[in-house]
Design an enzyme around this catalytic site. Sequence first.
Site, short mmCIF file in Angstrom:
data_model
loop_
_atom_site.label_atom_id
_atom_site.label_comp_id
_atom_site.label_asym_id
_atom_site.label_seq_id
_atom_site.Cartn_x
_atom_site.Cartn_y
_atom_site.Cartn_z
N ASN A 63 39.40 20.28 -8.04
CA ASN A 63 40.40 19.74 -7.12
C ASN A 63 40.48 18.23 -7.21
O ASN A 63 39.56 17.57 -7.72
CB ASN A 63 40.04 20.07 -5.65
CG ASN A 63 40.16 21.55 -5.34
OD1 ASN A 63 40.90 22.27 -6.00
ND2 ASN A 63 39.43 21.99 -4.34
N GLY A 116 33.68 24.19 -7.26
CA GLY A 116 33.18 24.50 -8.59
C GLY A 116 32.77 23.24 -9.33
O GLY A 116 31.65 23.12 -9.84
N ASN A 158 32.16 20.26 -8.16
CA ASN A 158 31.03 19.55 -7.52
C ASN A 158 29.70 20.22 -7.87
O ASN A 158 28.69 19.55 -8.10
CB ASN A 158 31.18 19.56 -6.00
CG ASN A 158 32.38 18.77 -5.51
OD1 ASN A 158 32.87 17.90 -6.21
ND2 ASN A 158 32.84 19.07 -4.31
N ASN A 191 27.29 29.01 4.39
CA ASN A 191 26.88 28.12 5.47
C ASN A 191 26.98 28.91 6.77
O ASN A 191 27.30 30.10 6.76
CB ASN A 191 27.69 26.80 5.47
CG ASN A 191 29.14 27.00 5.85
OD1 ASN A 191 29.53 28.04 6.39
ND2 ASN A 191 29.96 26.01 5.57
N THR A 250 22.83 27.99 4.94
CA THR A 250 22.66 26.55 5.20
C THR A 250 23.20 26.27 6.60
O THR A 250 24.22 26.82 7.01
CB THR A 250 23.40 25.70 4.14
OG1 THR A 250 24.78 26.07 4.09
CG2 THR A 250 22.78 25.88 2.77
N LEU A 251 22.47 25.42 7.33
CA LEU A 251 22.73 25.23 8.76
C LEU A 251 22.98 23.77 9.11
O LEU A 251 22.74 23.34 10.24
CB LEU A 251 21.53 25.76 9.56
CG LEU A 251 21.20 27.26 9.35
CD1 LEU A 251 19.79 27.58 9.85
CD2 LEU A 251 22.22 28.13 10.07
N THR A 299 30.81 16.03 3.13
CA THR A 299 31.62 16.71 2.12
C THR A 299 30.80 16.90 0.85
O THR A 299 30.25 15.95 0.31
CB THR A 299 32.88 15.87 1.78
OG1 THR A 299 33.51 15.48 2.99
CG2 THR A 299 33.84 16.66 0.91
N GLY A 351 26.95 21.03 0.71
CA GLY A 351 26.66 22.42 0.30
C GLY A 351 26.70 22.56 -1.21
O GLY A 351 25.93 23.33 -1.78
N ASP A 352 27.58 21.82 -1.85
CA ASP A 352 27.67 21.90 -3.31
C ASP A 352 26.40 21.33 -3.95
O ASP A 352 25.87 21.89 -4.91
CB ASP A 352 28.91 21.14 -3.80
CG ASP A 352 30.19 21.74 -3.24
OD1 ASP A 352 30.22 22.96 -3.01
OD2 ASP A 352 31.14 20.98 -3.03
O1 RIB Z 1 32.72 21.37 -0.84
C1 RIB Z 1 33.53 20.23 -0.88
C2 RIB Z 1 34.78 20.50 -1.66
O2 RIB Z 1 35.54 21.48 -1.00
C3 RIB Z 1 35.72 19.34 -1.83
O3 RIB Z 1 35.43 18.57 -2.96
C4 RIB Z 1 37.08 19.99 -1.84
O4 RIB Z 1 37.77 19.86 -3.05
C5 RIB Z 1 36.86 21.44 -1.49
O5 RIB Z 1 36.87 22.25 -2.59
#
Ligand code: RIB
Length: 312
Positions: free
Chosen positions: A12, A42, A44, A185, A221-222, A249, A252-253
Amino acid sequence: MPKPIVVVGSLNFDYLIDVARLPKPNETLIGRGIRTAIGGKGLNQAAACAAFGRPVEMVGAVGADAIGQQALGHLTRKGVGTAHVRTLNDARTGQAHILVAEDGQNMIVVTPGANGRVSSADIDAAESLIAGASAVVVQLEIPLPAVRRALELARAHGILSIVNPAPADPGVLDLLPLADVVTPNELELMALTGITDLSDASLIEGLNALITAGARRAVVTLGSAGCATLAGSELIRIPAFAVRAVDATGAGDTFNGALTDRLIAGETVAEALRYASAAAAISVTRASADAAPTPREVDAFLAQHPAHTNGH
Ligand code: RIB
């Protein structure tokens, strides 16, 4: 040459708007400013796996536009292979609009664009890659049939699979018999299992529901309360590390990337979760989703934080 992690998922372009707090329904707020970043769960997670020093290959799709080219360039700079990211002439690259509040919490709306066109055929085209992978990592920002095919191929070839069910889609429950580890999450766990609070009893019920649906292991995840998993019928809570959150942001990734790295390294789940929590804690102190730390940074952080705080 070590085997690559194959990440099957979204790419994205993120528009991050900083706000004092998240808005209520029907409310208008004045934003403090807008930032842009390359993102997608994906992408990230692929970048996070690469930050931990793993070879990584991405499977997905972008549009034939400037932001698609930026996403591919970003992955290349991170050392992630993009040979299996298709460029579609008749679609736009996925976009995400993200509100980031002063306390680091966010709200995200994704417009899938090309991500919504990733097909089972795209996954079949990557079968030899998947067959030689150390792990396959998927999320739910691409169509479920493609996710299913990736998991089918991973299981057929005996490859570790990590399923991050984000955003929550109940259809993922049918795929859990193909999942080695599922990592919702708290909101996703609630949406997928119907639990309505995060008490120990409810977490046990929710995680058990994912195991009953077929996943071999379930981790939730909390946020600032850490993460949790089951050991038999017992709930194991791993408290979070206390940090000053700037932007959650992509936390979680980062968590999923670090967890995948540590599971491949053969660590116990408890060790892997502590490491992944440390990596996620570092990432929330940094703006944007492109925030995964290096192993050296995680090691230094763990050395400075030998014991967990309790629940923060
Ligand atoms: O997990 C964060 C991501 O969620 C952002 O980078 C956004 O693009 C969405 O996919």
